[in-house]
Design an enzyme around this catalytic site. Structure first.
Site, PDB file in Angstrom:
ATOM      1  N   GLN A 106      11.344  15.709   8.935  1.00  0.00           N
ATOM      2  CA  GLN A 106      11.169  17.201   9.316  1.00  0.00           C
ATOM      3  C   GLN A 106      11.779  16.843  10.719  1.00  0.00           C
ATOM      4  OE1 GLN A 106       6.861  17.770   7.947  1.00  0.00           O
ATOM      5  NE2 GLN A 106       7.665  19.533   8.951  1.00  0.00           N
ATOM      6  N   HIS A 126      15.468  19.447   8.527  1.00  0.00           N
ATOM      7  CA  HIS A 126      15.610  20.461   9.644  1.00  0.00           C
ATOM      8  C   HIS A 126      16.904  20.285  10.212  1.00  0.00           C
ATOM      9  CE1 HIS A 126      11.138  21.719   9.279  1.00  0.00           C
ATOM     10  NE2 HIS A 126      11.715  21.925   8.342  1.00  0.00           N
ATOM     11  N   CYS A 159      36.550  28.728  23.802  1.00  0.00           N
ATOM     12  CA  CYS A 159      36.743  30.218  23.873  1.00  0.00           C
ATOM     13  C   CYS A 159      35.349  30.926  24.297  1.00  0.00           C
ATOM     14  CB  CYS A 159      36.565  30.795  22.331  1.00  0.00           C
ATOM     15  SG  CYS A 159      34.849  30.213  21.268  1.00  0.00           S
ATOM     16  N   GLY A 197       2.458  11.338   9.435  1.00  0.00           N
ATOM     17  CA  GLY A 197       2.541  12.226  10.740  1.00  0.00           C
ATOM     18  C   GLY A 197       3.161  13.702  10.601  1.00  0.00           C
ATOM     19  N   THR A 198       2.915  14.249   9.307  1.00  0.00           N
ATOM     20  CA  THR A 198       3.214  15.481   9.294  1.00  0.00           C
ATOM     21  C   THR A 198       2.027  16.603   8.661  1.00  0.00           C
ATOM     22  OG1 THR A 198       4.483  17.062   7.740  1.00  0.00           O
ATOM     23  CG2 THR A 198       4.294  14.720   6.972  1.00  0.00           C
ATOM     24  N   ASN A 223      -2.039   9.598   8.751  1.00  0.00           N
ATOM     25  CA  ASN A 223      -2.132  10.801   9.578  1.00  0.00           C
ATOM     26  C   ASN A 223      -3.674  10.793  10.306  1.00  0.00           C
ATOM     27  OD1 ASN A 223      -2.062  13.443  11.035  1.00  0.00           O
ATOM     28  ND2 ASN A 223      -0.395  13.878   9.405  1.00  0.00           N
ATOM     29  N   ALA A 241       1.355   5.906  12.350  1.00  0.00           N
ATOM     30  CA  ALA A 241       2.520   5.402  11.759  1.00  0.00           C
ATOM     31  C   ALA A 241       2.945   4.367  12.383  1.00  0.00           C
ATOM     32  CB  ALA A 241       3.614   6.335  11.474  1.00  0.00           C
TER      33      ALA A 241
END
Length: 259
Positions: A106, A126, A159, A197-198, A223, A241
């Site tokens: 992520q 992501h 531009c 870790g999520t 985690n 981790a």
């Protein structure tokens, strides 16, 4: 070796197809903020009185690019000011050992790429922070660090259109190429899925774990915090981790030498 890590090592050795899912927790040990917590950037409301989900949304980038870039710049500066840690590096080496070991992340910091994870087995769901590209003409710009030292938002040299990073902002769709790669790999199945870790709060992050569990694969969570999948995995290591993956790599390498 601790019994839980021994079980993880055995599962890793036995598995053919492996998926390692990573979130902000793995990069926290590089000095980056996790999604909620330090410095105000990820707290409920920003200094401008709006939630971070509003400040860093695709709609805000269109409506008030300077405000959106204020927070993108904080995130960008944090990412550029740090780098991969031993956890990222160990994962890359584990991928070298197992040719069907994939990483789904992520994170947009690019640390897995910098650590050596092969691009053909890395799904940055992501997106990433660089290169920037112009929303008006599409021209790319590699000078993220330079732009962060200048007035915001960064503008296209060709531009004068507003530049943006190739990340998925709040309210935007996931990158179609990354999503399709994930779908193809999930269709093949995984023998071992490790979440590290999520919080696994997004369905497309939790689903690989649940699918592996349904099909008889081994599921693992690394985690420090309890998450919505903690009670649904086969093995849980309440550790960083940064500590788990180097130790796992050491055990796998020793096992391979002894074979």
């Amino acid at each position: 070796m601790r019994p839980q890590l021994q079980r993880l090592a055995s599962a890793f050795i036995d598995a053919q197809r492996i998926l390692i899912i990573t979130g902000a927790g793995i990069s926290a040990d590089s000095g980056l903020p996790t999604y909620r917590g330090i410095g105000g950037l990820y707290n409920d409301h920003t200094d401008d009185g709006v939630p971070i989900e509003v400040a860093m949304s695709g709609e805000m980038l269109r409506r008030d690019p300077a405000l959106c870039w204020k927070y993108l710049a904080q995130l960008g500066s944090a990412c550029l000011g740090a780098g991969p840690n031993a956890g990222h590096q160990a994962i890359a080496e584990l991928q070298a050992i197992k040719p069907e070991c994939w990483v789904l992340t992520q994170n947009i910091d690019g640390y897995h790429r910098l650590a050596g994870s092969p691009m053909d087995r890395l799904i940055e769901i992501h997106g990433e922070l660089a290169p920037l590209y112009c929303q008006r003409c599409g021209q790319t710009d590699e000078r993220l660090a330079e732009h962060l030292q200048r007035p915001l938002p960064p503008l296209c040299a060709a531009c004068d259109g507003v530049l943006r990073p190739p990340v998925t902002l709040f309210g935007e769709l996931l990158p179609s190429v990354a999503l399709e790669r994930l779908r193809r790999q999930l269709a093949k199945g995984f023998d071992l899925v490790i979440s590290a870790g999520t919080s696994a709060s997004f369905p497309y992050i939790a689903e690989p774990l649940l699918q592996a569990r349904r099909s008889g694969g081994v599921t693992v969570e690394v985690n420090l915090s309890h998450t919505r999948v903690s009670d649904r995995v086969d093995l849980r290591l309440e550790e960083r981790a940064l500590d788990v993956f180097p130790e796992l790599l050491s055990h796998i390498a020793a096992h391979n030498i002894c074979k």
